[in-house]
Design a protein around this motif. Structure first.
Motif, PDB file in Angstrom:
ATOM      1  N   THR A  98      -3.630  -0.053 -10.615  1.00 14.57           N
ATOM      2  CA  THR A  98      -3.974  -0.312 -12.012  1.00 14.57           C
ATOM      3  C   THR A  98      -4.408   0.951 -12.748  1.00 14.57           C
ATOM      4  OG1 THR A  98      -6.258  -0.862 -11.394  1.00 14.57           O
ATOM      5  CG2 THR A  98      -4.672  -2.684 -11.491  1.00 14.57           C
ATOM      6  N   SER A  99      -4.276   2.106 -12.120  1.00 13.98           N
ATOM      7  CA  SER A  99      -4.737   3.371 -12.720  1.00 13.98           C
ATOM      8  C   SER A  99      -3.552   4.210 -13.155  1.00 13.98           C
ATOM      9  CB  SER A  99      -5.598   4.152 -11.727  1.00 13.98           C
ATOM     10  OG  SER A  99      -6.707   3.379 -11.304  1.00 13.98           O
ATOM     11  N   ARG A 100      -3.826   5.171 -14.039  1.00 14.07           N
ATOM     12  CA  ARG A 100      -2.795   6.065 -14.544  1.00 14.07           C
ATOM     13  C   ARG A 100      -3.200   7.536 -14.435  1.00 14.07           C
ATOM     14  NH1 ARG A 100      -0.111   2.664 -13.567  1.00 14.07           N
ATOM     15  NH2 ARG A 100       1.300   1.380 -14.836  1.00 14.07           N
ATOM     16  N   ASP A 101      -4.185   7.822 -13.584  1.00  8.58           N
ATOM     17  CA  ASP A 101      -4.567   9.218 -13.401  1.00  8.58           C
ATOM     18  C   ASP A 101      -3.536   9.934 -12.538  1.00  8.58           C
ATOM     19  OD1 ASP A 101      -5.885   9.304 -10.387  1.00  8.58           O
ATOM     20  OD2 ASP A 101      -6.175   7.384 -11.407  1.00  8.58           O
ATOM     21  N   ALA A 102      -3.690  11.252 -12.379  1.00  6.97           N
ATOM     22  CA  ALA A 102      -2.658  12.061 -11.728  1.00  6.97           C
ATOM     23  C   ALA A 102      -2.458  11.680 -10.268  1.00  6.97           C
ATOM     24  CB  ALA A 102      -3.017  13.540 -11.849  1.00  6.97           C
ATOM     25  N   VAL A 103      -3.546  11.564  -9.502  1.00  8.93           N
ATOM     26  CA  VAL A 103      -3.409  11.241  -8.081  1.00  8.93           C
ATOM     27  C   VAL A 103      -2.859   9.833  -7.903  1.00  8.93           C
ATOM     28  CG1 VAL A 103      -4.626  11.051  -5.884  1.00  8.93           C
ATOM     29  CG2 VAL A 103      -5.259  12.849  -7.497  1.00  8.93           C
ATOM     30  N   ALA A 104      -3.257   8.922  -8.778  1.00  3.84           N
ATOM     31  CA  ALA A 104      -2.694   7.580  -8.716  1.00  3.84           C
ATOM     32  C   ALA A 104      -1.188   7.610  -8.942  1.00  3.84           C
ATOM     33  CB  ALA A 104      -3.370   6.680  -9.744  1.00  3.84           C
ATOM     34  N   GLN A 105      -0.738   8.464  -9.851  1.00  2.71           N
ATOM     35  CA  GLN A 105       0.701   8.591 -10.078  1.00  2.71           C
ATOM     36  C   GLN A 105       1.396   9.147  -8.838  1.00  2.71           C
ATOM     37  OE1 GLN A 105       2.443   7.541 -12.824  1.00  2.71           O
ATOM     38  NE2 GLN A 105       0.477   6.650 -13.423  1.00  2.71           N
TER      39      GLN A 105
ATOM     40  N   SER B  14       4.597  11.211   6.950  1.00  7.28           N
ATOM     41  CA  SER B  14       5.284  11.898   8.043  1.00  7.28           C
ATOM     42  C   SER B  14       4.937  11.318   9.407  1.00  7.28           C
ATOM     43  CB  SER B  14       4.944  13.393   8.026  1.00  7.28           C
ATOM     44  OG  SER B  14       3.585  13.603   8.354  1.00  7.28           O
ATOM     45  N   ARG B  15       3.855  10.531   9.468  1.00  7.50           N
ATOM     46  CA  ARG B  15       3.514   9.902  10.742  1.00  7.50           C
ATOM     47  C   ARG B  15       4.594   8.906  11.162  1.00  7.50           C
ATOM     48  NH1 ARG B  15      -1.629   9.744   7.954  1.00  7.50           N
ATOM     49  NH2 ARG B  15      -2.969  11.398   8.768  1.00  7.50           N
ATOM     50  N   GLY B  16       5.303   8.360  10.183  1.00  7.33           N
ATOM     51  CA  GLY B  16       6.469   7.556  10.468  1.00  7.33           C
ATOM     52  C   GLY B  16       6.200   6.186  11.024  1.00  7.33           C
ATOM     53  N   HIS B  17       4.974   5.685  10.865  1.00  7.98           N
ATOM     54  CA  HIS B  17       4.679   4.351  11.371  1.00  7.98           C
ATOM     55  C   HIS B  17       5.095   3.324  10.331  1.00  7.98           C
ATOM     56  CE1 HIS B  17       2.618   5.999  14.752  1.00  7.98           C
ATOM     57  NE2 HIS B  17       1.725   6.606  13.989  1.00  7.98           N
ATOM     58  N   ARG B  18       6.036   2.519  10.698  1.00  5.03           N
ATOM     59  CA  ARG B  18       6.554   1.539   9.757  1.00  5.03           C
ATOM     60  C   ARG B  18       5.476   0.534   9.356  1.00  5.03           C
ATOM     61  NH1 ARG B  18      11.651  -0.099   8.337  1.00  5.03           N
ATOM     62  NH2 ARG B  18      11.827  -2.220   7.551  1.00  5.03           N
ATOM     63  N   SER B  19       4.518   0.338  10.237  1.00  2.57           N
ATOM     64  CA  SER B  19       3.489  -0.656   9.932  1.00  2.57           C
ATOM     65  C   SER B  19       2.646  -0.263   8.737  1.00  2.57           C
ATOM     66  CB  SER B  19       2.585  -0.858  11.149  1.00  2.57           C
ATOM     67  OG  SER B  19       1.964   0.363  11.500  1.00  2.57           O
ATOM     68  N   ARG B  20       2.655   1.016   8.410  1.00  4.78           N
ATOM     69  CA  ARG B  20       1.835   1.468   7.279  1.00  4.78           C
ATOM     70  C   ARG B  20       2.426   1.058   5.949  1.00  4.78           C
ATOM     71  NH1 ARG B  20      -2.168   5.242   8.106  1.00  4.78           N
ATOM     72  NH2 ARG B  20      -2.378   5.955  10.246  1.00  4.78           N
ATOM     73  N   VAL B  21       3.708   0.756   5.905  1.00  3.81           N
ATOM     74  CA  VAL B  21       4.318   0.401   4.637  1.00  3.81           C
ATOM     75  C   VAL B  21       4.952  -0.976   4.685  1.00  3.81           C
ATOM     76  CG1 VAL B  21       4.727   2.754   3.888  1.00  3.81           C
ATOM     77  CG2 VAL B  21       6.410   1.618   5.318  1.00  3.81           C
ATOM     78  N   ASP B  22       4.753  -1.712   5.766  1.00  2.40           N
ATOM     79  CA  ASP B  22       5.241  -3.075   5.794  1.00  2.40           C
ATOM     80  C   ASP B  22       4.532  -3.889   4.708  1.00  2.40           C
ATOM     81  OD1 ASP B  22       7.026  -2.672   7.776  1.00  2.40           O
ATOM     82  OD2 ASP B  22       5.716  -3.384   9.406  1.00  2.40           O
ATOM     83  N   GLN B  23       5.283  -4.724   4.051  1.00  7.57           N
ATOM     84  CA  GLN B  23       4.769  -5.578   2.980  1.00  7.57           C
ATOM     85  C   GLN B  23       4.070  -4.745   1.907  1.00  7.57           C
ATOM     86  OE1 GLN B  23       2.230  -8.356   4.957  1.00  7.57           O
ATOM     87  NE2 GLN B  23       3.932  -9.414   5.976  1.00  7.57           N
ATOM     88  N   MET B  24       4.684  -3.614   1.574  1.00 10.37           N
ATOM     89  CA  MET B  24       4.117  -2.702   0.575  1.00 10.37           C
ATOM     90  C   MET B  24       4.145  -3.357  -0.789  1.00 10.37           C
ATOM     91  SD  MET B  24       2.936   0.352   0.121  1.00 10.37           S
ATOM     92  CE  MET B  24       3.582   1.168   1.541  1.00 10.37           C
ATOM     93  N   PRO B  25       3.053  -3.367  -1.544  1.00  4.29           N
ATOM     94  CA  PRO B  25       3.088  -3.887  -2.905  1.00  4.29           C
ATOM     95  C   PRO B  25       4.055  -3.057  -3.758  1.00  4.29           C
ATOM     96  CG  PRO B  25       0.828  -3.512  -2.179  1.00  4.29           C
ATOM     97  CD  PRO B  25       1.722  -2.898  -1.157  1.00  4.29           C
ATOM     98  N   ARG B  26       4.720  -3.699  -4.661  1.00  2.98           N
ATOM     99  CA  ARG B  26       5.661  -2.998  -5.524  1.00  2.98           C
ATOM    100  C   ARG B  26       4.873  -2.051  -6.425  1.00  2.98           C
ATOM    101  NH1 ARG B  26      10.737  -4.817  -5.502  1.00  2.98           N
ATOM    102  NH2 ARG B  26      11.138  -3.781  -7.505  1.00  2.98           N
ATOM    103  N   ALA B  27       5.333  -0.809  -6.528  1.00  2.00           N
ATOM    104  CA  ALA B  27       4.606   0.204  -7.309  1.00  2.00           C
ATOM    105  C   ALA B  27       5.537   0.741  -8.360  1.00  2.00           C
ATOM    106  CB  ALA B  27       4.142   1.340  -6.409  1.00  2.00           C
ATOM    107  N   ALA B  28       5.048   0.832  -9.568  1.00  2.00           N
ATOM    108  CA  ALA B  28       5.832   1.398 -10.670  1.00  2.00           C
ATOM    109  C   ALA B  28       5.461   2.844 -10.840  1.00  2.00           C
ATOM    110  CB  ALA B  28       5.560   0.636 -11.970  1.00  2.00           C
TER     111      ALA B  28
END
Length: 255
Positions: free
Chosen positions: A99-106, A240-254
């Motif tokens: 819900t943020s629009r700061d630089a690191v959030a982007q 780079s760790r490449g663990h698929r579990s870290r991005v499974d069911q990833m919320p959609r990000a704009a």
């Protein structure tokens, strides 16, 4: 008797001459304060002085606005960086920044978007695409916080020459006044020269703070971009760790 009368006349002539020399000239300006010199200056010199005063006002306005903006952005970037360094997953970072629009959030949302488009396949091509996205976001965020700073460099480079133009114009008018009055009395030409030199002084007053503030803001922006670079490095380490579990069911990000 005649000798005494002639001596008396000579005495009156000698004593009266300084009195005439010290009598005020109504044609000369009496107020030689900076404001008085501004009011008595030529119209061109007045325009130069007003322009330089406006440039000085712009300089301090930019300094105040950018100090507040950069201070807030750097504090927020440090908090986001600590969150990324804590060892959480990309999914957790997206939840904190969605819900943020700061630089690191982007940066975080851009990384999550690429992970989403890549279907969680963490190969070398994915890391290159993420690095490219992060580089573009860093450049865009840096340009955003740098808006308005370039005018300080323009003021710092041109204000002394604008003030010098006002000085040259004022001195030229003083020489014209010497020619028309047929006198080289310093009391006649000094006010005009003082008014002309005031333009140069205002040029330096506008230019010196502009250069100092520009260099200061450039250093602050450079430090801010370093924070963004650190955040990008943390995101690259995370993916780079490449663990698929870290991005499974990833919320959609704009983006």
């Amino acid at each position: 008797m005649i000798t005494r009368f002639a001596g008396f006349l000579a005495y009156l002539a000698v004593t009266a001459e300084p009195a005439f020399a010290q009598s005020p000239n109504p044609l000369l300006p009496r107020n030689l304060s900076p404001w008085g010199m501004f009011l008595n200056a030529d119209i061109v010199v007045k325009v130069v002085m007003i322009g330089l005063a406006f440039a000085s006002l712009v300089t301090w306005t930019v300094w105040l606005a950018k100090t507040v903006e950069l201070g807030g952005q750097k504090r927020l970037a440090r908090r986001r960086l600590k969150m990324l360094e804590s060892g959480g997953s990309l999914r957790e970072a997206v939840r904190a920044c969605e819900t943020s629009r700061d630089a690191v959030a982007q940066l975080v949302l851009s990384t999550a978007r690429e992970a989403e488009l890549s279907d969680g396949v963490f190969d070398e091509g994915f890391k290159e695409r993420v690095a490219l996205r992060l580089e573009r976001v860093e450049a865009a965020m840096t340009r955003q916080v740098s808006r308005g700073v370039g005018i300080l460099a323009t003021i710092g480079a041109t204000a002394p020459f604008v003030g010098l133009f006002g000085t040259v114009w004022g001195i030229m008018n003083s020489f014209i006044g010497i020619s028309e009055s047929h006198t080289t009395n310093l009391a006649v030409v000094a006010p005009g020269i003082a008014e002309a030199l005031l333009a140069t002084a205002l040029g330096l007053v506008a230019a010196i703070p502009a250069v100092v503030i520009y260099n200061h803001l450039a250093r602050v922006i450079s430090g801010y971009r370093t924070l963004l670079g650190d955040a990008s490095a943390q995101l690259l380490l995370m993916v780079s760790r490449g663990h698929r579990s870290r991005v499974d069911q990833m919320p959609r990000a704009a983006e």
